[in-house]
Design a protein around this motif. Structure first.
Motif, PDB file in Angstrom:
ATOM      1  N   PHE A   3      28.006  46.271  38.614  1.00 51.25           N
ATOM      2  CA  PHE A   3      28.941  46.892  37.682  1.00 51.25           C
ATOM      3  C   PHE A   3      29.539  48.122  38.347  1.00 51.25           C
ATOM      4  N   ARG A   4      30.853  48.302  38.188  1.00 51.01           N
ATOM      5  CA  ARG A   4      31.476  49.534  38.677  1.00 51.01           C
ATOM      6  C   ARG A   4      32.611  49.931  37.745  1.00 51.01           C
ATOM      7  N   TRP A   5      32.747  51.215  37.554  1.00 46.85           N
ATOM      8  CA  TRP A   5      33.790  51.730  36.676  1.00 46.85           C
ATOM      9  C   TRP A   5      35.149  51.648  37.357  1.00 46.85           C
ATOM     10  N   LEU A   6      36.122  51.055  36.664  1.00 45.73           N
ATOM     11  CA  LEU A   6      37.513  51.100  37.099  1.00 45.73           C
ATOM     12  C   LEU A   6      38.224  52.301  36.490  1.00 45.73           C
ATOM     13  N   LYS A   7      37.741  52.700  35.325  1.00 40.78           N
ATOM     14  CA  LYS A   7      38.335  53.834  34.605  1.00 40.78           C
ATOM     15  C   LYS A   7      37.254  54.417  33.710  1.00 40.78           C
ATOM     16  N   GLY A  24      39.435  40.155  42.953  1.00 43.68           N
ATOM     17  CA  GLY A  24      38.960  41.471  42.555  1.00 43.68           C
ATOM     18  C   GLY A  24      39.602  41.976  41.277  1.00 43.68           C
ATOM     19  N   PRO A  25      39.369  43.241  40.962  1.00 39.09           N
ATOM     20  CA  PRO A  25      39.878  43.820  39.720  1.00 39.09           C
ATOM     21  C   PRO A  25      41.376  44.109  39.737  1.00 39.09           C
ATOM     22  N   GLU A  26      42.032  43.871  40.879  1.00 40.35           N
ATOM     23  CA  GLU A  26      43.459  44.208  40.981  1.00 40.35           C
ATOM     24  C   GLU A  26      44.307  43.501  39.929  1.00 40.35           C
ATOM     25  N   VAL A  27      43.862  42.321  39.476  1.00 39.18           N
ATOM     26  CA  VAL A  27      44.652  41.580  38.473  1.00 39.18           C
ATOM     27  C   VAL A  27      44.724  42.328  37.143  1.00 39.18           C
ATOM     28  N   PHE A  28      43.851  43.314  36.968  1.00 43.96           N
ATOM     29  CA  PHE A  28      43.799  44.049  35.693  1.00 43.96           C
ATOM     30  C   PHE A  28      44.422  45.440  35.773  1.00 43.96           C
ATOM     31  N   TRP A  29      44.797  45.892  36.976  1.00 41.17           N
ATOM     32  CA  TRP A  29      45.198  47.291  37.139  1.00 41.17           C
ATOM     33  C   TRP A  29      46.358  47.683  36.237  1.00 41.17           C
ATOM     34  N   HIS A  30      47.274  46.749  35.965  1.00 44.02           N
ATOM     35  CA  HIS A  30      48.482  47.110  35.215  1.00 44.02           C
ATOM     36  C   HIS A  30      48.238  47.245  33.722  1.00 44.02           C
ATOM     37  N   LEU A  31      47.094  46.772  33.237  1.00 39.20           N
ATOM     38  CA  LEU A  31      46.839  46.793  31.799  1.00 39.20           C
ATOM     39  C   LEU A  31      46.598  48.226  31.331  1.00 39.20           C
ATOM     40  N   ASP A  32      47.265  48.579  30.246  1.00 37.76           N
ATOM     41  CA  ASP A  32      47.229  49.951  29.751  1.00 37.76           C
ATOM     42  C   ASP A  32      46.362  50.032  28.502  1.00 37.76           C
ATOM     43  N   GLY A  33      45.909  51.228  28.206  1.00 36.99           N
ATOM     44  CA  GLY A  33      45.131  51.460  26.999  1.00 36.99           C
ATOM     45  C   GLY A  33      44.184  52.621  27.207  1.00 36.99           C
ATOM     46  N   PHE A 194      47.133  37.394  33.282  1.00 37.26           N
ATOM     47  CA  PHE A 194      47.177  38.778  32.822  1.00 37.26           C
ATOM     48  C   PHE A 194      48.538  39.430  32.979  1.00 37.26           C
ATOM     49  N   GLY A 195      49.392  38.849  33.819  1.00 37.72           N
ATOM     50  CA  GLY A 195      50.750  39.347  33.912  1.00 37.72           C
ATOM     51  C   GLY A 195      51.546  39.176  32.632  1.00 37.72           C
ATOM     52  N   ARG A 196      51.063  38.317  31.719  1.00 35.56           N
ATOM     53  CA  ARG A 196      51.721  38.118  30.426  1.00 35.56           C
ATOM     54  C   ARG A 196      51.355  39.213  29.422  1.00 35.56           C
ATOM     55  N   PHE A 197      50.437  40.093  29.794  1.00 34.26           N
ATOM     56  CA  PHE A 197      49.954  41.135  28.895  1.00 34.26           C
ATOM     57  C   PHE A 197      50.244  42.502  29.506  1.00 34.26           C
ATOM     58  N   HIS A 199      48.769  45.450  27.630  1.00 32.43           N
ATOM     59  CA  HIS A 199      47.722  46.325  27.111  1.00 32.43           C
ATOM     60  C   HIS A 199      46.419  45.539  26.954  1.00 32.43           C
ATOM     61  N   TRP A 200      45.304  46.196  27.204  1.00 37.91           N
ATOM     62  CA  TRP A 200      43.997  45.565  27.030  1.00 37.91           C
ATOM     63  C   TRP A 200      43.825  44.999  25.628  1.00 37.91           C
ATOM     64  N   GLU A 201      44.301  45.745  24.639  1.00 35.73           N
ATOM     65  CA  GLU A 201      44.061  45.338  23.249  1.00 35.73           C
ATOM     66  C   GLU A 201      44.659  43.983  22.932  1.00 35.73           C
ATOM     67  N   GLU A 202      45.729  43.607  23.610  1.00 36.53           N
ATOM     68  CA  GLU A 202      46.368  42.313  23.340  1.00 36.53           C
ATOM     69  C   GLU A 202      45.415  41.146  23.608  1.00 36.53           C
ATOM     70  N   LEU A 203      44.490  41.329  24.521  1.00 37.79           N
ATOM     71  CA  LEU A 203      43.588  40.235  24.893  1.00 37.79           C
ATOM     72  C   LEU A 203      42.529  39.962  23.838  1.00 37.79           C
ATOM     73  N   PHE A 204      42.403  40.854  22.878  1.00 30.14           N
ATOM     74  CA  PHE A 204      41.419  40.661  21.811  1.00 30.14           C
ATOM     75  C   PHE A 204      42.072  40.269  20.486  1.00 30.14           C
ATOM     76  N   GLN A 205      43.381  40.121  20.484  1.00 26.78           N
ATOM     77  CA  GLN A 205      44.096  39.857  19.215  1.00 26.78           C
ATOM     78  C   GLN A 205      44.402  38.376  19.061  1.00 26.78           C
TER      79      GLN A 205
END
Length: 205
Positions: A3-7, A24-33, A194-197, A199-205
């Motif tokens: 486990f490692r913290w990205l933010k 790696g985690p690069e696919v998630f870097w653009h997600l905001d929140g 993930f390019g279709r999203f 914000h992080w919150e969108e993935l839980f809606q």
């Protein structure tokens, strides 16, 4: 696994991300929140423990690809700290003819793994050619072998399941069978959607 913290900004909520194989985690870097983001990767073993997350008012888990089964295996016999769970283009039966990646395809991927075949894999993941990436071939082959030998994960319900119609890694029809009866949303996207999203919150809606 590690486990490692990205933010980590002492946010009210933390999201624990179980990522995919050899991406790696690069696919998630653009997600905001506002959430703090903890990333898990490398499923050769599942011995890692979460840091103390008791200070968060809410903790969610997002599992993608092989991270779905890895998370479910990891969670077994551990306290469950997660209020929300989302699964993206993965299966609790990761190597399975009808509900995951067909065993023959999986075995071929593992046995023929090379820098060249890995580039082809990335093209299928993202739906377009990617820049050349380095790869520790023996380590990633060992990780695939561990996934195969670990087998099916325990049954588990997710609050949200995403299935990409353009997935070239997990056949979408297999994922539809795997998640029948759960809260599934189809999305027009490749295996890494993930390019279709934004914000992080969108993935839980």
């Amino acid at each position: 696994m590690e486990f490692r913290w990205l933010k980590q900004n002492n946010a009210a909520e933390a999201i624990v991300v179980f990522g995919g194989w050899a991406v790696g985690p690069e696919v998630f870097w653009h997600l905001d929140g506002p959430q703090d983001i903890l990333f898990a990767g490398d499923y050769t073993d599942l011995n890692a423990e979460l840091p103390d997350l008791s200070g968060y008012s809410r903790v969610s888990v997002l599992a993608w690809s092989f991270g779905v089964a890895a998370y479910a295996h990891w969670q077994q016999e551990r306290p469950d700290p997660f209020q929300r769970k989302a699964a993206v283009n993965g299966s609790l039966q990761p190597v399975n003819r009808g509900a995951g990646i067909p065993p023959a395809v999986f075995r071929r991927t593992m046995e023929t793994l090379s820098l060249e075949s890995y580039q082809g894999f990335l093209t299928r993941v993202f739906g377009a050619p990617q820049e050349a990436e380095a790869l520790d071939v023996p380590a990633r082959r060992a990780e695939l072998l561990a996934v195969e030998q670990r087998g099916d994960a325990p049954q588990m319900r997710f609050d949200k399941v995403w299935i990409s119609s353009g997935d070239k890694i997990f056949p979408p029809a297999n994922l539809a069978r795997a998640w029948a009866g759960q809260n599934v949303t189809q999305i027009d996207a490749p295996h890494a959607p993930f390019g279709r999203f934004s914000h992080w919150e969108e993935l839980f809606q």
